[in-house]
Design a protein around this motif. Structure first.
Motif, PDB file in Angstrom:
ATOM      1  N   LEU A 130       0.850  -1.186   0.000  1.00 41.69           N
ATOM      2  CA  LEU A 130       0.000   0.000   0.000  1.00 41.69           C
ATOM      3  C   LEU A 130       0.883   1.232   0.000  1.00 41.69           C
ATOM      4  CD1 LEU A 130      -2.731  -0.920   2.648  1.00 41.69           C
ATOM      5  CD2 LEU A 130      -2.985  -0.907   0.173  1.00 41.69           C
ATOM      6  N   ASP A 132       0.625   4.062   1.617  1.00 40.01           N
ATOM      7  CA  ASP A 132       0.772   4.910   2.806  1.00 40.01           C
ATOM      8  C   ASP A 132       1.268   4.169   4.042  1.00 40.01           C
ATOM      9  OD1 ASP A 132      -1.530   3.429   3.196  1.00 40.01           O
ATOM     10  OD2 ASP A 132      -2.581   5.056   4.223  1.00 40.01           O
ATOM     11  N   ARG A 133       2.019   3.113   3.826  1.00 42.46           N
ATOM     12  CA  ARG A 133       2.635   2.462   4.977  1.00 42.46           C
ATOM     13  C   ARG A 133       3.969   1.868   4.554  1.00 42.46           C
ATOM     14  NH1 ARG A 133      -1.231  -2.876   5.917  1.00 42.46           N
ATOM     15  NH2 ARG A 133      -0.508  -4.069   4.135  1.00 42.46           N
ATOM     16  N   LEU A 150      -5.327  -8.910  -2.093  1.00 42.58           N
ATOM     17  CA  LEU A 150      -6.448  -8.294  -1.364  1.00 42.58           C
ATOM     18  C   LEU A 150      -7.673  -9.199  -1.415  1.00 42.58           C
ATOM     19  CD1 LEU A 150      -7.884  -5.799  -0.011  1.00 42.58           C
ATOM     20  CD2 LEU A 150      -8.428  -5.039  -2.332  1.00 42.58           C
ATOM     21  N   ASP A 154      -9.682 -11.400   1.454  1.00 45.27           N
ATOM     22  CA  ASP A 154     -11.121 -11.156   1.631  1.00 45.27           C
ATOM     23  C   ASP A 154     -11.941 -12.436   1.454  1.00 45.27           C
ATOM     24  OD1 ASP A 154     -10.814  -8.497   2.167  1.00 45.27           O
ATOM     25  OD2 ASP A 154     -11.311  -7.793   0.153  1.00 45.27           O
ATOM     26  N   ILE A 193      -6.959  -6.260  14.524  1.00 47.23           N
ATOM     27  CA  ILE A 193      -7.036  -5.014  13.747  1.00 47.23           C
ATOM     28  C   ILE A 193      -6.547  -3.830  14.588  1.00 47.23           C
ATOM     29  CG2 ILE A 193      -8.588  -3.437  12.504  1.00 47.23           C
ATOM     30  CD1 ILE A 193      -8.366  -6.061  11.074  1.00 47.23           C
ATOM     31  N   TYR A 197      -3.457  -1.375  13.600  1.00 45.64           N
ATOM     32  CA  TYR A 197      -3.510   0.095  13.599  1.00 45.64           C
ATOM     33  C   TYR A 197      -2.353   0.659  14.408  1.00 45.64           C
ATOM     34  CZ  TYR A 197      -8.181   1.058  11.641  1.00 45.64           C
ATOM     35  OH  TYR A 197      -9.262   1.220  10.824  1.00 45.64           O
TER      36      TYR A 197
ATOM     37  N   PRO B  77     -13.413   5.232  11.640  1.00 40.20           N
ATOM     38  CA  PRO B  77     -13.526   4.868  10.213  1.00 40.20           C
ATOM     39  C   PRO B  77     -14.585   3.796   9.965  1.00 40.20           C
ATOM     40  CG  PRO B  77     -11.223   4.808  10.930  1.00 40.20           C
ATOM     41  CD  PRO B  77     -12.053   5.002  12.163  1.00 40.20           C
ATOM     42  N   MET B  78     -14.743   2.874  10.889  1.00 39.21           N
ATOM     43  CA  MET B  78     -15.758   1.838  10.711  1.00 39.21           C
ATOM     44  C   MET B  78     -17.152   2.470  10.650  1.00 39.21           C
ATOM     45  SD  MET B  78     -16.810  -1.374  13.155  1.00 39.21           S
ATOM     46  CE  MET B  78     -15.591  -2.588  12.734  1.00 39.21           C
ATOM     47  N   HIS B 125     -13.161  -2.098   0.224  1.00 40.04           N
ATOM     48  CA  HIS B 125     -11.994  -2.732  -0.412  1.00 40.04           C
ATOM     49  C   HIS B 125     -12.027  -2.588  -1.928  1.00 40.04           C
ATOM     50  CE1 HIS B 125     -10.482  -5.483   3.085  1.00 40.04           C
ATOM     51  NE2 HIS B 125     -10.493  -4.209   3.382  1.00 40.04           N
ATOM     52  N   LEU B 128     -10.307   0.604  -2.737  1.00 40.77           N
ATOM     53  CA  LEU B 128      -8.969   0.776  -2.182  1.00 40.77           C
ATOM     54  C   LEU B 128      -7.993   1.080  -3.321  1.00 40.77           C
ATOM     55  CD1 LEU B 128      -7.902   0.318   0.743  1.00 40.77           C
ATOM     56  CD2 LEU B 128      -7.346  -2.012   0.052  1.00 40.77           C
ATOM     57  N   LEU B 129      -7.114   2.018  -3.066  1.00 43.14           N
ATOM     58  CA  LEU B 129      -6.123   2.361  -4.106  1.00 43.14           C
ATOM     59  C   LEU B 129      -5.016   1.317  -4.114  1.00 43.14           C
ATOM     60  CD1 LEU B 129      -6.004   6.160  -3.275  1.00 43.14           C
ATOM     61  CD2 LEU B 129      -6.774   5.193  -5.452  1.00 43.14           C
ATOM     62  N   LEU B 130      -4.929   0.561  -5.177  1.00 40.75           N
ATOM     63  CA  LEU B 130      -3.870  -0.432  -5.338  1.00 40.75           C
ATOM     64  C   LEU B 130      -3.135  -0.148  -6.628  1.00 40.75           C
ATOM     65  CD1 LEU B 130      -5.716  -3.737  -4.335  1.00 40.75           C
ATOM     66  CD2 LEU B 130      -4.045  -2.499  -2.983  1.00 40.75           C
ATOM     67  N   SER B 131      -1.883  -0.591  -6.665  1.00 40.84           N
ATOM     68  CA  SER B 131      -1.044  -0.224  -7.811  1.00 40.84           C
ATOM     69  C   SER B 131      -1.388  -1.003  -9.080  1.00 40.84           C
ATOM     70  CB  SER B 131       0.426  -0.465  -7.452  1.00 40.84           C
ATOM     71  OG  SER B 131       0.611  -1.815  -7.057  1.00 40.84           O
ATOM     72  N   GLY B 145      -6.795   7.038   4.472  1.00 41.18           N
ATOM     73  CA  GLY B 145      -5.786   6.483   3.588  1.00 41.18           C
ATOM     74  C   GLY B 145      -6.022   5.009   3.337  1.00 41.18           C
ATOM     75  N   PRO B 146      -5.288   4.440   2.361  1.00 38.89           N
ATOM     76  CA  PRO B 146      -5.476   3.025   2.010  1.00 38.89           C
ATOM     77  C   PRO B 146      -5.303   2.073   3.193  1.00 38.89           C
ATOM     78  CG  PRO B 146      -4.128   4.115   0.354  1.00 38.89           C
ATOM     79  CD  PRO B 146      -4.332   5.107   1.461  1.00 38.89           C
ATOM     80  N   ASN B 147      -4.322   2.329   4.042  1.00 39.67           N
ATOM     81  CA  ASN B 147      -4.082   1.402   5.142  1.00 39.67           C
ATOM     82  C   ASN B 147      -5.275   1.335   6.083  1.00 39.67           C
ATOM     83  OD1 ASN B 147      -2.403  -0.394   6.659  1.00 39.67           O
ATOM     84  ND2 ASN B 147      -2.198   1.232   8.170  1.00 39.67           N
ATOM     85  N   VAL B 148      -5.823   2.496   6.423  1.00 38.54           N
ATOM     86  CA  VAL B 148      -6.990   2.523   7.318  1.00 38.54           C
ATOM     87  C   VAL B 148      -8.194   1.897   6.615  1.00 38.54           C
ATOM     88  CG1 VAL B 148      -8.642   4.052   8.473  1.00 38.54           C
ATOM     89  CG2 VAL B 148      -6.185   4.442   8.727  1.00 38.54           C
ATOM     90  N   LEU B 150      -8.102  -0.445   4.354  1.00 35.64           N
ATOM     91  CA  LEU B 150      -7.882  -1.893   4.340  1.00 35.64           C
ATOM     92  C   LEU B 150      -8.273  -2.502   5.688  1.00 35.64           C
ATOM     93  CD1 LEU B 150      -6.606  -4.532   3.113  1.00 35.64           C
ATOM     94  CD2 LEU B 150      -4.449  -3.788   4.135  1.00 35.64           C
ATOM     95  N   LEU B 151      -7.744  -1.912   6.752  1.00 34.21           N
ATOM     96  CA  LEU B 151      -7.993  -2.463   8.086  1.00 34.21           C
ATOM     97  C   LEU B 151      -9.466  -2.327   8.486  1.00 34.21           C
ATOM     98  CD1 LEU B 151      -4.819  -1.217   9.998  1.00 34.21           C
ATOM     99  CD2 LEU B 151      -5.286  -3.508   9.146  1.00 34.21           C
ATOM    100  N   THR B 152     -10.095  -1.250   8.052  1.00 34.59           N
ATOM    101  CA  THR B 152     -11.503  -1.064   8.402  1.00 34.59           C
ATOM    102  C   THR B 152     -12.359  -2.139   7.746  1.00 34.59           C
ATOM    103  OG1 THR B 152     -11.126   1.311   8.586  1.00 34.59           O
ATOM    104  CG2 THR B 152     -13.408   0.580   8.417  1.00 34.59           C
ATOM    105  N   ASP B 154     -11.336  -5.019   6.857  1.00 40.36           N
ATOM    106  CA  ASP B 154     -10.979  -6.269   7.549  1.00 40.36           C
ATOM    107  C   ASP B 154     -11.657  -6.383   8.911  1.00 40.36           C
ATOM    108  OD1 ASP B 154      -9.405  -7.172   5.501  1.00 40.36           O
ATOM    109  OD2 ASP B 154      -7.501  -6.591   6.393  1.00 40.36           O
TER     110      ASP B 154
END
Lengths: 302, 302
Positions: A130, A132-133, A150, A154, A193, A197, B77-78, B125, B128-131, B145-148, B150-152, B154
């Motif tokens: 990702l 941003d990490r 991803l 999922d 989770i 974080y 975020p959730m 998801h 989500l911004l992925l490359s 951001g993407p990390n949050v 993703l985790l949200t 999840d």
């Protein structure tokens, strides 16, 4: 059914990380020695024959359940990631706890398999690239692109719940639902989770993780600690343990996980904190003095 | 409990997309008119008062369940993503199906809420911004951001299963486990995840999705079709419907979802295929001639 902070506070209060034991003035940003913190599941040396036997049973069960079928684009990555993600002691502890309370291994095999699946999904998403990490450093090579990773993660999670829900033989549904709540909480927003974080927040931008001591304590508790507690509880519930046995198993699992977490962060096996935590764990096992505890106690020396 | 291909093949075989009805020579790469394919859940106009009433009940139930609590970094975020992701008719259809078979709305409220959570996680998801995939075009702005994100996502999925597992009043556990299998399959690797893989494979590199007709058919079936089928089945199971009623509801839900999927891809409401699918759906409802079908039939005109 959930870990009560007040309950655990008593027993946990004397477990200290070595890097915070000297002085409180260093509590906030002291690097954890001897290594920087790595929160990812790492391949540890699970060489004990009891663990190996339990793990082999879980993987055999999963191999029957996850066949490579159509659509291949979905099931090949799932198969690859489930069987190649680093192993932890959580699923095997679930079976061991089941056996400790007098249950048969097969009563907990679906829960143990679901736990392995959840950990594989966590590992997969934890190493997703990702923007941003920090760039993750996976133990296994990325065989697929981020999008497939991803989607695979999922897909694995609901499959874990499905496997567990389908394992109901008709008489066991209450216990299975209870186990589902335990697993959901351990892997969800209040458990893994939350730890993830915190890992992100504590990470340095160059990819090295800094040691914020309270943050690390929280991470180890929420990650390895609660996951192992969950594994032990699930086994206890499905094996038909009493409420007191289940709570003792929760504590025992928590300590096993804390030890694992500390060892994975570079603590030596004879480190004072590790040894203290091991004593607390053995104390919990004394409750089972009329049971066969030799097998489950091997988890303290893996 | 699962859609049998052979079962559905009979009824589905006469549902054609307009872009493939002319000639087989265009079957493989014909652009779907009048718009390019967009698979994401889009905000449709759910203005019918029955849908609105059901949806309001589900959101009220979720607002009680998802409080903004510590750790805020997890639950804010959730909360944001669950209540701001575009709504579909799936959760409300679950309640409507429960009422159709004589159940009370509250018997299916946890399942409906779990379905809404699963869809919110999917939406999160999916954007989500992925490359390695086209830049998504979310209906709601990226607040994190993407990390949050993703985790949200999840974190939301296990919470959905937890909510459902906890809803067991002690007498209902068999039905809840059955519903869990249905939901796991619909959102998992054989359902939504399969559709998402196909979407990626069919996508053009510039972000526009091409119409591979068979792929699109599969996507609409696996995505909107099976999700709505699942919603209807869950309501039927929890409302105490007979096996035949549940299977009729599965078919009805599937057609409702197919219509939704076609309309979201730009088909007009009076399109021949949409009208034909609506007829099939109404045919399924004829089975419930001794029940009150007016309410659930409104899902054909949302």
């Amino acid at each position: 059914m959930v870990i009560k902070t007040s309950q655990l506070a008593n027993v946990k209060s004397t477990v200290h990380f070595s890097c915070i034991s000297k002085s409180n003035q260093y509590r906030s940003h002291l690097p954890l020695k001897p290594t920087t913190v790595r929160m990812s599941m790492t391949q540890t040396h699970h060489t004990h024959p009891y663990w190996a036997s339990l793990q082999a049973d879980i993987e055999a069960h999963l191999k029957q359940s996850i066949t490579i079928k159509e659509p291949l684009v979905v099931f090949e990555p799932m198969h690859h990631l489930v069987f190649n993600a680093p192993k932890t002691t959580v699923p095997a502890l679930c079976l061991a706890a089941c056996e400790l309370v007098g249950g048969q291994r097969n009563q907990a095999i679906s829960a143990a398999s679901a736990l392995l699946l959840m950990e594989a999904a966590t590992y997969t998403h934890e190493h997703l690239l990702l923007s941003d990490r920090p760039k993750p450093k996976p133990v296994i090579t990325h065989a697929y692109g981020p999008n497939v990773e991803l989607l695979t993660g999922d897909g694995i999670v609901p499959f874990g719940f499905e496997l567990l829900a389908r394992s109901n033989g008709g008489e066991n549904s209450e216990r299975i639902l209870r186990v589902m709540v335990e697993i959901s909480r351990a892997v969800g927003s209040g458990g893994v989770i939350d730890a993830q974080y915190r890992k992100t927040m504590d990470s340095g931008s160059d990819g090295d993780e800094m040691c914020h001591v309270e943050g690390i304590r929280r991470v180890v508790e929420k990650y390895e600690g609660e996951l192992h507690a969950c594994g032990a509880v699930c086994g206890g519930v499905l094996g038909g343990g009493s409420e007191e046995e289940i709570e003792r198993l929760r504590n025992y699992g928590f300590y096993v996980g804390m030890i694992q977490g500390m060892l994975q962060r570079g603590f030596k096996d004879d480190n004072k904190e590790v040894e203290e935590t091991r004593k607390f764990a053995l104390h919990e096992l004394q409750f089972f003095k009329d049971r066969e505890v030799d097998a489950i106690s091997t988890f303290l020396n893996i």
